[in-house]
Design a protein around this motif. Structure first.
Motif, PDB file in Angstrom:
ATOM      1  N   LEU A 130       0.587  -1.406   0.216  1.00 39.01           N
ATOM      2  CA  LEU A 130      -0.215   0.149  -0.264  1.00 39.01           C
ATOM      3  C   LEU A 130       0.547   1.277  -0.193  1.00 39.01           C
ATOM      4  O   LEU A 130       0.371   2.161  -0.417  1.00 39.01           O
ATOM      5  CB  LEU A 130      -0.706   0.351   1.060  1.00 39.01           C
ATOM      6  N   ASN A 131       2.050   0.789  -0.077  1.00 38.57           N
ATOM      7  CA  ASN A 131       3.315   2.079  -0.364  1.00 38.57           C
ATOM      8  C   ASN A 131       3.027   3.333   1.298  1.00 38.57           C
ATOM      9  O   ASN A 131       3.197   4.188   1.138  1.00 38.57           O
ATOM     10  CB  ASN A 131       2.844   3.288  -1.081  1.00 38.57           C
ATOM     11  N   VAL A 132       2.443   2.291   2.443  1.00 36.10           N
ATOM     12  CA  VAL A 132       2.861   3.224   3.783  1.00 36.10           C
ATOM     13  C   VAL A 132       3.509   2.961   4.932  1.00 36.10           C
ATOM     14  O   VAL A 132       3.251   2.622   5.222  1.00 36.10           O
ATOM     15  CB  VAL A 132       1.384   3.021   4.163  1.00 36.10           C
ATOM     16  N   ALA A 133       4.532   2.271   3.754  1.00 32.65           N
ATOM     17  CA  ALA A 133       5.875   1.564   5.233  1.00 32.65           C
ATOM     18  C   ALA A 133       5.908   2.748   5.792  1.00 32.65           C
ATOM     19  O   ALA A 133       6.823   2.497   6.949  1.00 32.65           O
ATOM     20  CB  ALA A 133       6.740   1.259   4.066  1.00 32.65           C
ATOM     21  N   GLY A 134       6.465   3.703   5.552  1.00 34.39           N
ATOM     22  CA  GLY A 134       7.137   4.988   5.963  1.00 34.39           C
ATOM     23  C   GLY A 134       6.025   5.633   7.559  1.00 34.39           C
ATOM     24  O   GLY A 134       5.787   6.270   8.105  1.00 34.39           O
ATOM     25  N   GLN A 135       4.615   5.452   7.451  1.00 35.40           N
ATOM     26  CA  GLN A 135       3.560   5.609   7.616  1.00 35.40           C
ATOM     27  C   GLN A 135       3.376   4.703   9.272  1.00 35.40           C
ATOM     28  O   GLN A 135       2.472   4.967  10.311  1.00 35.40           O
ATOM     29  CB  GLN A 135       2.206   6.296   7.125  1.00 35.40           C
ATOM     30  N   MET A 136       3.343   3.969   8.440  1.00 33.53           N
ATOM     31  CA  MET A 136       2.930   2.659   9.562  1.00 33.53           C
ATOM     32  C   MET A 136       4.599   1.996  10.282  1.00 33.53           C
ATOM     33  O   MET A 136       5.351   1.735   9.688  1.00 33.53           O
ATOM     34  CB  MET A 136       2.839   0.978   8.577  1.00 33.53           C
ATOM     35  N   GLN A 137       4.297   2.279  11.320  1.00 33.42           N
ATOM     36  CA  GLN A 137       5.183   2.033  12.330  1.00 33.42           C
ATOM     37  C   GLN A 137       4.801   0.788  13.192  1.00 33.42           C
ATOM     38  O   GLN A 137       3.879   0.234  13.879  1.00 33.42           O
ATOM     39  CB  GLN A 137       5.729   2.953  13.822  1.00 33.42           C
ATOM     40  N   ILE A 138       5.778  -0.663  12.833  1.00 34.50           N
ATOM     41  CA  ILE A 138       5.473  -2.178  13.275  1.00 34.50           C
ATOM     42  C   ILE A 138       6.822  -2.057  14.223  1.00 34.50           C
ATOM     43  O   ILE A 138       7.467  -2.020  14.168  1.00 34.50           O
ATOM     44  CB  ILE A 138       5.426  -2.761  11.949  1.00 34.50           C
ATOM     45  N   ALA A 139       6.090  -2.951  15.547  1.00 31.16           N
ATOM     46  CA  ALA A 139       7.145  -3.479  16.660  1.00 31.16           C
ATOM     47  C   ALA A 139       7.262  -4.634  16.745  1.00 31.16           C
ATOM     48  O   ALA A 139       5.385  -4.817  16.879  1.00 31.16           O
ATOM     49  CB  ALA A 139       7.405  -2.468  17.613  1.00 31.16           C
ATOM     50  N   PHE A 140       7.783  -5.730  17.222  1.00 37.72           N
ATOM     51  CA  PHE A 140       8.658  -6.922  17.091  1.00 37.72           C
ATOM     52  C   PHE A 140       8.680  -7.313  18.479  1.00 37.72           C
ATOM     53  O   PHE A 140       9.762  -6.518  19.259  1.00 37.72           O
ATOM     54  CB  PHE A 140       8.925  -7.855  16.113  1.00 37.72           C
ATOM     55  N   GLU A 141       7.709  -7.671  19.737  1.00 39.19           N
ATOM     56  CA  GLU A 141       7.840  -7.825  21.421  1.00 39.19           C
ATOM     57  C   GLU A 141       8.296  -8.641  20.995  1.00 39.19           C
ATOM     58  O   GLU A 141       7.301  -9.845  21.683  1.00 39.19           O
ATOM     59  CB  GLU A 141       7.113  -7.070  21.696  1.00 39.19           C
ATOM     60  N   PRO A 142       9.234  -9.730  20.981  1.00 37.72           N
ATOM     61  CA  PRO A 142       9.264 -11.365  21.457  1.00 37.72           C
ATOM     62  C   PRO A 142       8.912 -11.799  22.687  1.00 37.72           C
ATOM     63  O   PRO A 142       8.413 -12.807  22.839  1.00 37.72           O
ATOM     64  CB  PRO A 142      10.192 -11.716  20.480  1.00 37.72           C
ATOM     65  N   SER A 143       9.106 -10.836  23.417  1.00 38.61           N
ATOM     66  CA  SER A 143       9.358 -10.982  25.165  1.00 38.61           C
ATOM     67  C   SER A 143       8.142 -11.130  25.532  1.00 38.61           C
ATOM     68  O   SER A 143       7.834 -11.853  27.020  1.00 38.61           O
ATOM     69  CB  SER A 143      10.082 -10.953  25.337  1.00 38.61           C
ATOM     70  N   LYS A 144       6.939 -10.286  25.395  1.00 41.15           N
ATOM     71  CA  LYS A 144       5.873  -9.818  25.607  1.00 41.15           C
ATOM     72  C   LYS A 144       5.155 -11.208  25.434  1.00 41.15           C
ATOM     73  O   LYS A 144       4.757 -11.694  24.170  1.00 41.15           O
ATOM     74  CB  LYS A 144       4.976  -8.732  25.515  1.00 41.15           C
ATOM     75  N   THR A 145       3.835 -10.978  26.087  1.00 44.30           N
ATOM     76  CA  THR A 145       2.897 -12.694  25.221  1.00 44.30           C
ATOM     77  C   THR A 145       1.586 -12.193  26.893  1.00 44.30           C
ATOM     78  O   THR A 145       1.202 -11.110  27.120  1.00 44.30           O
ATOM     79  CB  THR A 145       3.432 -13.905  26.797  1.00 44.30           C
ATOM     80  N   HIS A 146       0.527 -13.050  25.521  1.00 43.01           N
ATOM     81  CA  HIS A 146      -1.278 -12.327  26.013  1.00 43.01           C
ATOM     82  C   HIS A 146      -1.646 -13.523  27.965  1.00 43.01           C
ATOM     83  O   HIS A 146      -0.596 -14.991  27.359  1.00 43.01           O
ATOM     84  CB  HIS A 146      -2.031 -12.774  25.676  1.00 43.01           C
ATOM     85  N   PRO A 147      -2.261 -13.527  28.341  1.00 49.62           N
ATOM     86  CA  PRO A 147      -2.273 -13.576  29.998  1.00 49.62           C
ATOM     87  C   PRO A 147      -3.104 -15.462  29.181  1.00 49.62           C
ATOM     88  O   PRO A 147      -2.320 -16.566  29.607  1.00 49.62           O
ATOM     89  CB  PRO A 147      -3.451 -13.009  30.812  1.00 49.62           C
ATOM     90  N   LYS A 148      -3.962 -15.260  28.589  1.00 50.56           N
ATOM     91  CA  LYS A 148      -4.249 -16.516  28.163  1.00 50.56           C
ATOM     92  C   LYS A 148      -3.159 -17.380  27.089  1.00 50.56           C
ATOM     93  O   LYS A 148      -4.519 -18.805  26.870  1.00 50.56           O
ATOM     94  CB  LYS A 148      -5.709 -16.076  27.241  1.00 50.56           C
ATOM     95  N   ASP A 149      -2.709 -16.945  26.360  1.00 52.83           N
ATOM     96  CA  ASP A 149      -2.013 -17.435  25.705  1.00 52.83           C
ATOM     97  C   ASP A 149      -0.030 -17.499  25.776  1.00 52.83           C
ATOM     98  O   ASP A 149       0.274 -17.210  25.246  1.00 52.83           O
ATOM     99  CB  ASP A 149      -1.821 -16.848  24.062  1.00 52.83           C
ATOM    100  N   TRP A 150      -0.458 -17.387  27.155  1.00 57.68           N
ATOM    101  CA  TRP A 150       1.825 -17.630  27.716  1.00 57.68           C
ATOM    102  C   TRP A 150       2.286 -18.154  27.184  1.00 57.68           C
ATOM    103  O   TRP A 150       3.711 -18.532  27.529  1.00 57.68           O
ATOM    104  CB  TRP A 150       1.300 -18.000  29.203  1.00 57.68           C
ATOM    105  N   ALA A 151       1.889 -19.373  26.317  1.00 57.18           N
ATOM    106  CA  ALA A 151       2.616 -20.352  25.576  1.00 57.18           C
ATOM    107  C   ALA A 151       3.001 -20.226  24.252  1.00 57.18           C
ATOM    108  O   ALA A 151       3.556 -20.487  23.249  1.00 57.18           O
ATOM    109  CB  ALA A 151       1.942 -21.749  25.493  1.00 57.18           C
ATOM    110  N   ASN A 152       2.657 -19.132  24.010  1.00 59.68           N
ATOM    111  CA  ASN A 152       3.407 -18.431  22.403  1.00 59.68           C
ATOM    112  C   ASN A 152       3.067 -17.414  22.603  1.00 59.68           C
ATOM    113  O   ASN A 152       2.401 -16.195  22.911  1.00 59.68           O
ATOM    114  CB  ASN A 152       1.763 -18.234  21.805  1.00 59.68           C
ATOM    115  N   PRO A 153       4.547 -16.807  22.723  1.00 59.31           N
ATOM    116  CA  PRO A 153       5.499 -15.716  23.148  1.00 59.31           C
ATOM    117  C   PRO A 153       4.814 -14.465  21.420  1.00 59.31           C
ATOM    118  O   PRO A 153       4.819 -15.045  20.774  1.00 59.31           O
ATOM    119  CB  PRO A 153       6.377 -15.588  23.222  1.00 59.31           C
ATOM    120  N   GLY A 154       4.980 -13.374  21.471  1.00 59.02           N
ATOM    121  CA  GLY A 154       5.281 -12.079  20.944  1.00 59.02           C
ATOM    122  C   GLY A 154       4.097 -11.309  21.367  1.00 59.02           C
ATOM    123  O   GLY A 154       2.780 -12.123  20.918  1.00 59.02           O
ATOM    124  N   ARG A 155       3.865 -10.431  20.568  1.00 58.87           N
ATOM    125  CA  ARG A 155       2.939  -9.446  20.042  1.00 58.87           C
ATOM    126  C   ARG A 155       3.617  -8.388  19.103  1.00 58.87           C
ATOM    127  O   ARG A 155       4.625  -8.522  18.803  1.00 58.87           O
ATOM    128  CB  ARG A 155       2.591  -8.692  21.393  1.00 58.87           C
TER     129      ARG A 155
END
Length: 155
Positions: A130-155
């Motif tokens: 969509l040519n919005v790579a400069g406008q869309m900031q994406i961050a990967f946090e592999p150490s974070k987990t959802h409380p109901k899904d602690w066995a599948n890390p990342g957000r």
């Protein structure tokens, strides 16, 4: 209780299984909830250097040379930078989950075993298309987990 017996086995009586060629083995490759052949590695949209940079934000030597205060400062800066980002967890797209257990999309749109890394790659692909790579900031946090899904890390 049964009495165990010891039985003598001669090596000549036991046949070894045939060796299997790994290239002939059909490994399952996920795609849209189904299986498909693997993508050609030459058609990858990311260079190996970019992938390495995403997996390791700083190389190991630089990180070891940093003082504890500098490391804490960088972590704090990153936390502050991503503090107001919208978080997307893999559980939101998991077809095996019910709405009560954390799924947020329709069952038809959900996939089996989603990974945070796959979500990041999909978002980056969409942003580049969509040519919005400069406008869309994406961050990967592999150490974070959802409380109901602690066995599948990342957000």
């Amino acid at each position: 209780m049964s009495n165990p017996r010891i039985e003598e086995v001669d090596d000549d009586d036991v046949e070894d299984p045939e060796e299997m060629d790994l290239d002939a083995f059909d490994f399952a490759r996920p795609q849209k909830g189904n299986l498909q052949p693997a993508m050609d590695p030459t058609e990858s949209q990311m260079s190996p250097e970019d992938m390495q940079a995403m997996l390791q934000p700083r190389n190991q030597q630089q990180q070891q040379q940093m003082s504890d205060k500098e490391r804490e400062r960088l972590q704090r800066e990153q936390r502050d930078r991503t503090k107001n980002f919208q978080c997307i967890y893999p559980i939101y797209f998991d077809a095996r989950r019910s709405r009560d257990n954390g799924r947020r999309v329709k069952q038809e749109d959900a996939v089996s075993n989603p990974l945070a890394r796959e979500i990041v790659e999909a978002l980056q692909s969409i942003a580049s298309e969509l040519n919005v790579a400069g406008q869309m900031q994406i961050a990967f946090e592999p150490s974070k987990t959802h409380p109901k899904d602690w066995a599948n890390p990342g957000r």
